[in-house]
Design an enzyme around this catalytic site. Structure first.
Site, PDB file in Angstrom:
ATOM      1  N   TYR A   1       0.831  -1.205   0.000  1.00 32.90           N
ATOM      2  CA  TYR A   1       0.000   0.000   0.000  1.00 32.90           C
ATOM      3  C   TYR A   1       0.870   1.262   0.000  1.00 32.90           C
ATOM      4  O   TYR A   1       0.631   2.209  -0.763  1.00 32.90           O
ATOM      5  CB  TYR A   1      -0.894  -0.050   1.232  1.00 32.90           C
ATOM      6  CG  TYR A   1      -1.869   1.075   1.400  1.00 32.90           C
ATOM      7  CD1 TYR A   1      -3.075   1.090   0.695  1.00 32.90           C
ATOM      8  CD2 TYR A   1      -1.620   2.100   2.300  1.00 32.90           C
ATOM      9  CE1 TYR A   1      -3.997   2.108   0.883  1.00 32.90           C
ATOM     10  CE2 TYR A   1      -2.535   3.126   2.489  1.00 32.90           C
ATOM     11  CZ  TYR A   1      -3.724   3.130   1.778  1.00 32.90           C
ATOM     12  OH  TYR A   1      -4.629   4.144   1.970  1.00 32.90           O
TER      13      TYR A   1
ATOM     14  N   LYS B   1       1.041   4.193  -2.806  1.00 34.02           N
ATOM     15  CA  LYS B   1       0.623   5.542  -2.463  1.00 34.02           C
ATOM     16  C   LYS B   1       1.731   6.573  -2.694  1.00 34.02           C
ATOM     17  O   LYS B   1       1.455   7.706  -3.096  1.00 34.02           O
ATOM     18  CB  LYS B   1       0.149   5.587  -1.012  1.00 34.02           C
ATOM     19  CG  LYS B   1      -1.196   4.906  -0.782  1.00 34.02           C
ATOM     20  CD  LYS B   1      -2.291   5.496  -1.662  1.00 34.02           C
ATOM     21  CE  LYS B   1      -3.686   5.079  -1.226  1.00 34.02           C
ATOM     22  NZ  LYS B   1      -4.736   5.609  -2.136  1.00 34.02           N
TER      23      LYS B   1
END
Length: 297
Positions: free
Chosen positions: A166, A170
């Site tokens: 993640y 991001k």
């Protein structure tokens, strides 16, 4: 000053069946935008699908007198991204705004992470932004106007335990934002990002009691401003949480210079290298090169 309005504008909001995306879609529609509400309707981990999620948001918009259509394509493929943009063009004739919000979680410590946990997260967050934005970008370039708002995270900017997949996606979106900001500025396109903290399906188990102060509606006003014609900035990242709005930026220290230095020299001057006094905030690589040339000359 007058209110921000979106009359005549067409917006795509991905992952808009709930949480942040739903809040963004409802507010854009309330302010006059015609909205494509995209949501596959899957679980937090990206499994399954449910067409009703997007349709319920559309029903809410139309009941309030707004205009919206539902789209259930996945952002995670080039075909899905194009289909999302095509649905905007078919329903409303164009695209002015893209809010890349769709996301999933598959958390696991790095030593236990598998391709099945890594690849879907990268595909939805990072590749999904590519696949939706590119066909919209071609329209924006042609018309000489556009706004893109990407959804980054402090997990990427700062790092968070158990979120290598993640966090990488991001922070990748920050690089994506910066590049598109530079490529789009001559065409009237502005691209910015937010790093929100809000209580949603993805975070409610992580935030505890603090979650009650972190409603998605507290993030949406910043997204609305960045998506508006009045937006004055390009290529920037904003932390948004619970009514607090702040800017993240990448700073470069003055550093230390010695031609032909050794590893031991780096060790001995490491405090000076890390000293943040007098840092600069380059807009793009040319800003760093300018500093480099000044130092070397």
């Amino acid at each position: 000053m007058s209110d921000l309005t979106f009359d005549g504008k067409v917006a795509i909001v991905t992952g808009a069946g709930g949480g942040l995306g739903k809040s963004h879609a409802l507010e854009l529609a309330r302010r006059g935008a015609r909205v494509v509400v995209n949501d596959l309707g899957g679980s937090v981990s990206g499994e399954g699908d449910n067409a009703s999620a997007a349709q319920l948001v559309v029903d809410e918009i139309t009941a309030a007198g707004g205009e919206a259509v539902a789209n259930h394509d996945s952002v995670a493929t080039p075909e899905g991204g194009k289909a999302i943009v095509d649905s905007a063009v078919e329903a409303f004739g164009t695209v002015d705004i893209v809010i890349n919000n769709a996301g999933i979680l598959r958390d696991k410590t790095f030593h236990n992470m598998t391709p099945e946990l890594l690849e879907p997260v990268i595909s939805v967050h990072l590749l999904g932004a590519f696949y939706v934005t590119q066909p919209a970008w071609l329209i924006m370039r042609e018309k000489g106007y556009g706004r893109v708002v990407n959804t980054s995270s402090n997990s990427g900017l700062l790092g968070n335990f158990g979120q290598a997949n993640y966090g990488a996606a991001k922070l990748g979106l920050v690089g994506f934002t910066r590049v598109l900001a530079n490529e789009g500025k001559s065409k009237g396109i502005k691209v910015n990002a937010i790093a929100p903290v809000a209580k949603t399906r993805m975070t409610e188990d992580l935030l505890g009691p603090l979650g009650d102060k972190l409603e998605p509606s507290e993030v949406t006003p910043t997204v609305i401003y960045l998506a508006s014609e009045e937006c004055p900035v390009n290529g920037e990242v904003y932390s948004v949480a619970g009514g607090v709005v702040a800017r993240y930026f990448i700073g470069l220290t003055p550093g230390w210079y010695a031609e032909g230095h050794s590893a031991e020299d780096v060790r001995d001057h490491f405090d000076q290298i890390r000293d943040e006094t007098g840092y600069i905030v380059p807009e793009d690589p040319s800003g760093e090169l300018k500093k480099l040339l000044e130092t070397l000359s």
